[in-house]
Scaffold this active site. Sequence first.
Site, short mmCIF file in Angstrom:
data_model
loop_
_atom_site.label_atom_id
_atom_site.label_comp_id
_atom_site.label_asym_id
_atom_site.label_seq_id
_atom_site.Cartn_x
_atom_site.Cartn_y
_atom_site.Cartn_z
N SER A 14 0.84 -1.20 0.00
CA SER A 14 0.00 0.00 0.00
C SER A 14 0.87 1.24 0.00
O SER A 14 1.95 1.26 0.60
CB SER A 14 -0.90 0.00 1.24
OG SER A 14 -1.59 1.23 1.37
N TYR B 146 -2.26 -0.91 10.26
CA TYR B 146 -2.28 -1.19 8.82
C TYR B 146 -1.07 -0.57 8.13
O TYR B 146 -0.34 -1.26 7.41
CB TYR B 146 -3.57 -0.64 8.21
CG TYR B 146 -3.64 -0.81 6.70
CD1 TYR B 146 -3.98 -2.04 6.15
CD2 TYR B 146 -3.35 0.25 5.84
CE1 TYR B 146 -4.04 -2.21 4.77
CE2 TYR B 146 -3.41 0.08 4.47
CZ TYR B 146 -3.75 -1.15 3.94
OH TYR B 146 -3.79 -1.31 2.57
#
Length: 265
Positions: free
Chosen positions: A155, A169
């Site tokens: 990401s 995350y």
Amino acid sequence: MDVSTLFSVKDKVVLVTGGAKGIGYMISSGYVANGARVYISSRDVKSCEKAAAELTAKGPGKAFAIPADLQKLEHVQNLVRSLSAREKKLHVLVNNSGANWGESYDSYPDDAWTKLLTLNLQRVFTLTQLCTPLLEAASTGAGGVDPARVIHIGSIDGIRVPSLETFAYSTSKAGLHHLSKVLSAHLGPRGITSNVLACGPFESKMMKVTLEKFRDTIEEGVPLKRIGTPEDVAGACLFLSSRAGAYINGSVITVDGGSHCSAKL
């Protein structure tokens, strides 16, 4: 250097975790549409079976469901055993399964760290480790021009600092990016490449609520002024999995329309 062979994944065996929904489904679709044999795994049994049936019906490749809860070590072990019983080789492993957890800093729970670091990072290593014999069997070996491939779906939040409070995350994805580089050095001599696609915003279950609330703001923050499409992420995977991407190893490739480069001020 004919394009039809340079970018071909026909007849390759591919495992996509989280391949039944969102970005994973986009990736699975791209492989099946180009003649690969794709194994889809996630904990949602019905979704895995539904996705496999849909993609096989579209062809020309085929898709198969091997459900597994990748949080659990025994499920990962059973997944690899099941795959090994069906295939002697694995050309491409796509580590896509992941989870997110957003909560304010003052109340961010310890459980979030356990869940996300396990699924987003530790199990990526576990599954890659257990799949290594199958990957080696598919490779032309050290010095060969057709290595097996491991593709991790990272990401841009593992590169930049997001404004949303997704502490575990973002950290797990940054760790995944570095893990991939470490694996590239150790697996390269065994004829296996390891690379990351650091994805930006795409239509997915994980992004659903965020896009509903902030879609206009998100698109405005992307230099290309749109979110990603299935072709964007599937195309990147196909490139890395084909002869054209055989010499790419240890890279973090952003698939985000340039949003990681866009300053807010």
